[in-house]
Design an enzyme around this catalytic site. Structure first.
Site, PDB file in Angstrom:
ATOM      1  N   TRP A   1      13.857  71.759  20.187  1.00  0.00           N
ATOM      2  CA  TRP A   1      12.691  72.455  18.877  1.00  0.00           C
ATOM      3  C   TRP A   1      12.176  70.914  18.422  1.00  0.00           C
ATOM      4  O   TRP A   1      10.906  70.322  18.183  1.00  0.00           O
ATOM      5  CB  TRP A   1      12.962  73.229  17.732  1.00  0.00           C
ATOM      6  N   HIS A   2      13.076  70.021  18.312  1.00  0.00           N
ATOM      7  CA  HIS A   2      12.257  68.659  17.066  1.00  0.00           C
ATOM      8  C   HIS A   2      11.806  67.906  17.556  1.00  0.00           C
ATOM      9  O   HIS A   2      11.751  66.781  16.872  1.00  0.00           O
ATOM     10  CB  HIS A   2      14.130  68.464  17.043  1.00  0.00           C
ATOM     11  N   GLY A   3      11.762  68.027  19.055  1.00  0.00           N
ATOM     12  CA  GLY A   3      11.366  67.185  19.706  1.00  0.00           C
ATOM     13  C   GLY A   3      11.139  67.216  21.876  1.00  0.00           C
ATOM     14  O   GLY A   3      11.896  67.463  21.939  1.00  0.00           O
TER      15      GLY A   3
END
Length: 464
Positions: free
Chosen positions: A315-317
């Site tokens: 989700w973060h990258g």
């Protein structure tokens, strides 16, 4: 448009608040929606259609799920709506990551799409997903399209959270109070967040950039970089959350807290109860618990942890460093649950050292452009390749930033807040509100001076 920009602070925000507060109660959500769309279109005009399409999918999907009579129709409506939202997120955020990974794995040469990441897509998509799932679980859908669109696109938290669930603010979308006290407290919270971003996070980021730009390194410089980035990402993201919560308060909304002094934690389990709390609770309620949580066999519980934290990292990258960052925390959480968790409870000093060390390493991985860069950074921290402990450049960086680092470390604890609360019960208590106002006014002037003389300063979480 950035919160930490002159155009926002001295043009957009005053105009938006003036129009919003001056309009009758019945059309406030429409005014809020109009300015939210303008806010998003300012920086991402071509992706405004994507966000509007996502809003329509969420709105129509919620009505479809709610009105369906047969269980299979409800499930189908939910699946289609969730699928469309997730597909848009996956296409724009992860298409090139999957193509690049495929090329490296199978030695092919598939062309990359090179799509620009729509700002805030991870945040507003997760808000729509939680809304659809809640409606499927029995919550009442929002029938007013203006109110639903205002919820999804609300400019204070649109770009980088916190992730506000529909259930958090559903009553306030219909009716909310606007008071001078709430507006004052909201303005104070906003200015504190602005100070975190401009006066701390941006300056710490400059130290990180000098490390990356340096042709020479040392053990000291590598540790300065690790500490600086760990503090930078905290003040950057918590600063944005403070600004969002403050603006929400001015507008009559109560957004959930997102940070609670995470670096004071005594375990990684506790850290994730204090860091990005709205994301952690989202994955807990919509992924971890539906999979069975910890009320399953140990093997399935390990599977649940790996899946949830792999998704958290992704989700973060769109990069393997983010995936391994999430799995790194999964392993630490497993270890605390199965092996060393009880020992951490007995040793206060060791538990704090353990948390700070593991978090420093995690954010070195988080900010690495590749796994090779991460290995190089960690190697430098421990003197790999006969690296000197310090050199002239690292001593210069330490001397120039020592007070910034000390102030940032102090600011990451609850000590300033506790001292301020204690002072309120002393003879100084009567003048503290006035001193507080003067302090915040001076901080606004300093931030403005930095912005006038500064350069582009996006929030780190914009890319997520």
């Amino acid at each position: 448009m950035l919160f930490s920009s002159l155009i926002f602070l001295y043009a957009f925000l005053p105009l938006a608040l003036l129009c919003y507060l001056a309009t009758p109660r019945g059309i406030k959500n429409a005014v809020l929606l109009l300015f939210s769309l303008l806010f998003y279109a300012w920086g991402e005009p071509k992706y405004l259609i994507l966000m509007i399409a996502s809003i329509l999918v969420g709105y129509l999907g919620g009505l479809s799920v709610s009105h369906a009579k047969k269980p299979w129709v409800r499930k189908l409506s939910l699946g289609v709506s969730l699928g469309l939202c997730i597909a848009a997120l996956a296409f724009f955020k992860y298409a090139d990551f999957f193509l690049l990974s495929w090329n490296e794995l199978w030695h092919t040469d598939l062309p990359l799409l090179k799509l620009a990441l729509p700002i805030g897509i991870s945040f507003y998509t997760f808000q729509i997903l939680s809304y659809l799932i809640d409606v499927y679980r029995g919550a009442a859908p929002q029938k007013n399209p203006i109110d639903f669109a205002a919820y999804v696109s609300m400019f204070p938290q649109l770009i980088a959270g916190p992730i506000v669930r529909y259930s958090d603010i559903a009553p306030e979308l219909k009716k909310r109070r606007h008071t001078l006290d709430a507006s004052y407290q909201g303005a104070c919270r906003f200015l504190i967040g602005l100070g975190k971003k401009i006066l701390l996070a941006n300056q710490l980021g400059a130290l990180c950039q000098s490390y990356r730009a340096s042709p020479e390194s040392s053990v000291l410089y590598a540790w300065l970089y690790a500490v600086s980035y760990t503090l930078q990402i905290y003040f950057d993201f918590s600063g944005y959350s403070d600004m969002a919560i403050g603006l929400g308060s001015i507008l009559g909304f109560h957004f959930p807290e997102n940070f609670n002094y995470p670096y004071l934690s005594r375990s990684i389990t506790e850290f994730w109860r204090r860091w990005h709390m709205t994301l952690g609770s989202w994955f807990r309620d919509y992924v971890y618990i539906p999979l069975g949580g910890n009320r399953v066999s140990q093997l399935k519980w390990l599977r649940n942890l790996l899946l949830v934290w792999g998704l958290t990292g992704l989700w973060h990258g769109a990069g393997w460093n983010f995936v391994f960052w999430g799995l790194y925390f999964a392993l630490l959480l497993m270890g605390e649950k199965l092996f060393w968790g009880k020992f951490l409870q007995k040793s206060k000093l060791f538990s704090h050292i353990y948390v700070i060390f593991t978090i420093l390493i995690s954010f070195v991985l988080f900010n690495a452009e590749s796994l090779g860069v991460f290995a190089s950074d960690v190697g430098r921290m421990f003197g790999a390749g006969s690296l000197p402990f310090f050199n002239t450049e690292s001593l210069y960086a330490l001397r120039n930033h020592i007070f910034l680092l000390l102030f940032a470390i102090l600011g990451a604890t609850s000590l300033p807040k506790h001292l301020l609360e204690k002072c309120r019960f002393t003879p100084l208590g009567k003048v503290i509100p006035y001193l507080e106002s003067v302090f915040l006014a001076v901080m606004l002037l300093l931030c403005t001076a930095y912005l006038v003389d500064g350069s582009f300063n996006p929030f780190l979480y914009f890319r997520f």
